[in-house]
Scaffold this active site. Sequence first.
Site, PDB file in Angstrom:
ATOM      1  N   CYS A 230       0.895  -1.262   0.017  1.00  0.00           N
ATOM      2  CA  CYS A 230       0.032   0.060  -0.148  1.00  0.00           C
ATOM      3  C   CYS A 230       1.012   1.086  -0.175  1.00  0.00           C
ATOM      4  O   CYS A 230       1.087   1.941   1.000  1.00  0.00           O
ATOM      5  CB  CYS A 230      -0.834  -0.005   1.229  1.00  0.00           C
ATOM      6  SG  CYS A 230      -1.799  -1.400   1.548  1.00  0.00           S
ATOM      7  N   CYS A 345      -1.756   4.326  10.618  1.00  0.00           N
ATOM      8  CA  CYS A 345      -1.802   5.339  11.531  1.00  0.00           C
ATOM      9  C   CYS A 345      -2.748   5.898  12.088  1.00  0.00           C
ATOM     10  O   CYS A 345      -3.489   6.957  12.132  1.00  0.00           O
ATOM     11  CB  CYS A 345      -1.396   6.839  10.505  1.00  0.00           C
ATOM     12  SG  CYS A 345      -2.613   7.048   9.102  1.00  0.00           S
TER      13      CYS A 345
END
Length: 393
Positions: A230, A345
């Site tokens: 990704c 995140c």
Amino acid sequence: MTPSARIAAAIEILDRHLAGSAAEQALTAWARSHRFAGSGDRAAIRDHVFDALRCLRSFAALGGAAELPTGRALMIGALRDAGISAETLFTGEGHAPAPLSASEARPPPTDLPPNVALDCPDWLAPLLEDSLGDDLPPVMRLMRQRAPVTLRVNLLRTTRAKAQSALADEGISAVPHPLADTALHVTENPHKLRNSPLYLDGRIELQDAASQAVVAMLPLTGAARVLDYCAGGGGKTLAMAARAPARYVAHDIAPQRMRDLPERARRAGIRVDLADSARVASLSPYDLVLLDVPCSGSGSWRRAPEAKWALTPARLAELQQVQRQILDETHEFVAPGGVLAYVTCSMLRAENGDQVAAFLRRAPGWQCTVQRRFTLRDGGDGFFCALLTRVPR
């Protein structure tokens, strides 16, 4: 522009955003129709807008519009939060906003509800408390502030000490960040970075310190074959390649996100192979597969404050499903003894430890060898990293 005129501009932009425009689009539209505004004016107005978005609930409450925020209420609240009398800037003179109405001039509340004071969506508060525990209040208070400017030093081209010295010669002050041996925290003149020779020739890149710390956790060797599944813009790909001369393959479901990666890699002196899904499969197995999966972004809300208010329970559930799907689709790409690095995140347990535990239940022959969470209290964004090892049979 005067300080009052900048506030008036911020009010206009915030109202456009609250009516449905993305903040960046609203800022761009305003700048195009106000070409007289200089770079300093645009930067100051941008700061007003994003400060208000980080502190949407508390500023609205302090501005007298807790239930239905307006740009005007947000800027009144921002001034009050900073201890500045709004009457001194809302004068109606020149390009200043109109004077305060009688209702706006009423004293603001002195004791805001906890979620309002912390600028936390009510529905997310229990999830964040479950994930952060006693860290919730200090982390959310930090989330109301601007994110630090952090650089990654390209160790292929220079050292951290040399980069720090060269930046100082340009009037850019930076100090070593404790989270990673490649990280420098910029303390003065960050606006000069884009024209810095160090940035232009690839000796430094902008990258959050916790993101760099995640890369430092990864098992990288010169002989490894590494997939960044990704990859997005490729920041972690470049950070990995600067640490070890492995073979790097970058993939993203939206290839256009990687459009700048070849030039960034060339500038940094790094070779990266961009691959579509078919090529990714044909090049397997890999010694390391990095999954920096789509997530709520709750660890980076300082940088993208709109996301905090746009996230819904339905969207969070959708993201969790995407995360499960990526784990299930990619773990077979890992060689026996290799590592699957699951990264978000996010600060939410539902996207982090819970996903890892669920994967281990679904996929026999894997074990979690390392798991670490970073919060804003560590000095960077919120991140999570788990290293999952494929047990050789």
